[in-house]
Design an enzyme around this catalytic site. Structure first.
Site, mmCIF file in Angstrom:
data_model
loop_
_atom_site.group_PDB
_atom_site.id
_atom_site.type_symbol
_atom_site.label_atom_id
_atom_site.label_comp_id
_atom_site.label_asym_id
_atom_site.label_seq_id
_atom_site.Cartn_x
_atom_site.Cartn_y
_atom_site.Cartn_z
ATOM 1 N NE ARG A 162 -5.426 9.217 -6.354
ATOM 2 C CZ ARG A 162 -4.631 8.205 -5.995
ATOM 3 N NH1 ARG A 162 -4.696 7.035 -6.634
ATOM 4 N NH2 ARG A 162 -3.751 8.344 -5.026
ATOM 5 C CG ASP A 444 -0.619 6.144 -0.752
ATOM 6 O OD1 ASP A 444 -0.651 4.925 -0.476
ATOM 7 O OD2 ASP A 444 -0.650 6.556 -1.926
#
Length: 528
Positions: A162, A444
């Site tokens: 990603r 996160d």
């Protein structure tokens, strides 16, 4: 190191990093920048225009100009054999030990994350590329300080990467006197060094695409992929991507996003945490979009359930995979905590499997067996359940926007949790750590964004909590001071400067009259 005049480094480069930043790789990055950066900037400007319209009361809807795409009968290009079975995927940062453990975890796919789970220091981003280069060639190992050696098993997960989102830059690299796009930097270095090797192994360069807000942004990625394939002389369609549907605007354009990427499409993923953040962000000016405590905004509340079911129906209609959201629990030494959490994870994964998802995400190797057992039960020997077309699903714009039907309350504890997570996560991020275990959950950037966005939303709409607290600037400052002092006592003195900087950054995000677009954009300025 010697570079073309068009390339300037604003940070030191070690001899090992020079191998990743080779002249040929830099020439490729320059090509991508010249070809696509202007379009990237224009699309970011469109995001700002769209936000201004939302602020004035316009709400998103399915696009009338693309109805022909939604109504037409078409399917994505064939998906490679090693991406057919994706029943459990694990995600994590690009540090060396994490990559090895994730690839060895028993999950079918590992998403190596340069985005929300990565603190994007120059060293982290380059070391991540070096680590992935070694992982692709099966030569990666790690020697821990306690003497243990980590290396890859014979059987490993399929690797996906990603890159950072379109809105982010790599400030340590200037191309033609402008900061490089972080998306093109992360994608470009990985695909340049590894595409041929991956294809030779019978796999390919596979990606996850974060935070897209429109099908035009998907079209830009598709054009980047095509240009890269031609430049590297690899077959068209070799690059495959799964798009995270983690913005409310993208939820209205799922068909169109798949269509734009149909030659390179592997599926969509229900990026639940960023989706909640996007929902708050896009409608932050409007009281009717107030949401309760984060813990109450589950996948079973009406607007989240509508989004989840629409994603499955859209993917399966087009022959693409639908991948479920993150299970963020981190196993504890307390078996009672684990038992309750594993039961909740199991129930969440059963919901996804029942809805028709083909696989799901976990944040920790300890959750792989829990998620795998659920999908093994539903899939059996089948690699996916794309045969379930979910023709019973008919989601309306009103259902996707139905915040009012969300049960739950805004509580003092919810405010305290958001302040604590907002400060503590950001402090770790400033230290270079993008995935942080807090209260047995893997936090996160997405969950930190929810925390600070909710604080802004509640404060600026003059909320009174279920406990009777009027949450205004004075209440925020009092609670923030208490929580910062607690954190300063809990954590070592060497961490104090990061905690203080994080608290000051949270103040700016929460107390400002203007809603800041991304926490990470502000925090990135504080990274060296």
């Amino acid at each position: 190191m010697q570079t073309d005049a068009a390339i300037q480094f604003l940070a030191p480069v070690t001899p090992q990093q020079e191998e990743i930043l080779s002249p040929a790789a830099l020439e490729f990055l320059h090509y991508l920048h010249k070809s696509f950066n202007a379009r990237r900037l224009a699309l970011l400007a469109k995001r700002r225009e769209r936000q201004q319209a939302f602020d004035k009361g316009l709400l998103p809807d399915f696009l009338p100009e693309t109805e022909h795409i939604r109504q037409a009968d078409w399917r994505v290009a064939p998906i490679p054999s090693d991406l057919q079975d994706r029943r459990v995927e694990i995600t994590g940062p690009v540090d060396r030990k994490m990559i090895i453990n994730a690839l060895n975890s028993g999950a079918r796919v590992f998403m190596a994350d340069f985005e929300d789970a990565n603190g994007p220091t120059w060293e982290n981003c380059l070391e991540g590329q070096i680590n992935l280069y070694d992982a692709v060639r099966k030569t990666i190992d790690f020697h821990s300080p306690d003497g243990r050696r980590y290396e890859l098993n014979d059987q490993t997960a399929v690797l996906k990467v990603r890159p950072r989102g379109w809105h982010l830059t790599e400030k340590h690299l200037l191309i033609d006197d402008a900061p490089a796009s972080a998306s093109l930097f992360d994608f470009g270095l990985y695909v340049f060094h590894n595409a041929h090797e991956l294809l030779a192994q019978g796999s390919g360069p596979y990606f996850y695409l974060p935070k897209l807000e429109s099908h035009q942004e998907a079209r830009l990625w598709n054009d980047v992929f095509t240009a890269a394939e031609d430049y590297l002389r690899i077959p068209r369609g070799s690059i495959k991507a799964t798009v995270l549907i983690e913005t409310i605007t993208a939820a209205f354009e799922m068909d169109e996003i798949i269509y734009e990427l149909r030659e390179h499409m592997a599926g969509l993923n229900a990026g639940r945490w960023d989706y909640i953040f996007s929902f708050i962000k896009k409608f932050h000016r409007h009281r009717e979009f107030l949401l309760p405590d984060r813990s109450d905004v589950t996948m079973n509340v009406p607007f989240m359930r509508a989004y989840a079911e629409l994603l499955v129906a859209t993917c399966h209609k087009r022959g693409a995979h639908a991948i479920g959201g993150m299970a963020a629990f981190i196993p504890s030494k307390d078996e009672q905590i684990n038992a309750r959490a594993f039961a909740n994870v199991k129930a969440d994964k059963e919901r996804e499997a029942q809805q028709g998802y083909d696989g799901t995400w976990v944040a920790h190797p300890g959750l792989v067996p829990v998620a795998k057992a659920v999908f093994d039960q539903y899939l059996g020997e089948r690699p996916h359940q794309k045969h379930r077309l979910r023709e019973d699903v008919a989601v309306t714009a009103e259902q996707l926007l139905n915040a009012k039907a969300t049960p739950g309350q805004i509580t003092l504890q919810g405010i305290k949790t958001n302040i604590r997570v907002g400060i503590l996560y950001t402090a770790y991020w400033l230290k270079g750590q993008g995935a942080v275990a807090i209260n047995n959950l893997m936090e996160d950037a997405a969950t930190a964004e929810i925390s600070r966005a909710q604080l802004w939303q509640w404060l600026h709409h003059d909320v009174t909590t279920a406990d009777g607290l009027r949450f205004d600037a004075s209440a925020y400052r009092t609670l923030r001071e208490q929580i910062l002092n607690q954190l300063l006592q809990e954590y070592p003195e060497t961490f104090a400067d990061k905690l203080t900087a994080a608290a000051e950054l949270l103040d700016k995000q929460v107390l400002s009259e203007n809603f800041e677009e991304f926490l990470t954009l502000q925090a990135y300025r504080l990274l060296p």
